[in-house]
Write a protein that holds these residues in place. Structure first.
Motif, mmCIF file in Angstrom:
data_model
loop_
_atom_site.group_PDB
_atom_site.id
_atom_site.type_symbol
_atom_site.label_atom_id
_atom_site.label_comp_id
_atom_site.label_asym_id
_atom_site.label_seq_id
_atom_site.Cartn_x
_atom_site.Cartn_y
_atom_site.Cartn_z
ATOM 1 N N GLU A 1 -5.961 -0.475 -0.236
ATOM 2 C CA GLU A 1 -5.530 0.914 0.163
ATOM 3 C C GLU A 1 -6.902 1.670 0.487
ATOM 4 N N GLU B 1 -1.819 3.988 6.610
ATOM 5 C CA GLU B 1 -0.946 5.274 6.582
ATOM 6 C C GLU B 1 -0.307 5.467 5.377
ATOM 7 N N ASP B 2 0.214 4.569 4.742
ATOM 8 C CA ASP B 2 0.909 4.519 3.318
ATOM 9 C C ASP B 2 0.819 3.320 2.813
ATOM 10 N N THR B 3 1.167 3.456 1.244
ATOM 11 C CA THR B 3 0.942 1.953 0.612
ATOM 12 C C THR B 3 2.138 1.130 0.853
#
Length: 107
Positions: free
Chosen positions: A37, A43-45
């Motif tokens: 990450e 943008e997100d996990t």
């Protein structure tokens, strides 16, 4: 098992998957996910988890492990699953009666 069994099992599994999956991570997986990450800045996990699933699937297909597992459990390959037909159905080999070797050359 057969192609129909595999199709039914896939549909059952797909129906049981929720849009939101809760996955528990061990320490090693949590550390690796945090590093990915930080490095990849998604943008997100969830995006990393989706990519990981796609990579695992592609690697399993490319190495032949998926075909091996499907052949062992269902007696079909991934190509047969995609086409919806077994190799015997595709080639017509299942249309002919079996040969009776004892009476084969008798007239």
């Amino acid at each position: 098992m057969s192609l129909d069994d595999l199709t039914n099992d896939v549909q059952d599994s797909y129906g049981q998957l929720d849009d939101e999956l809760t996955v528990s991570l061990d320490r090693e997986a949590r550390n690796e996910l945090a590093l990915l990450e930080a490095a990849l800045e998604p943008e997100d996990t969830d995006e990393l988890v989706r990519r990981a699933i796609h990579m695992l699937f592609q690697t399993t297909v490319d190495t032949g492990k998926l075909d091996f597992q499907l052949r062992s459990a269902y007696d079909v390959t991934y190509d047969e699953y995609l086409s919806g037909m077994t190799f015997e159905e595709m080639t017509g080999a299942d249309q002919y009666p079996s040969m009776d070797d004892e009476r084969r050359y008798q007239f």
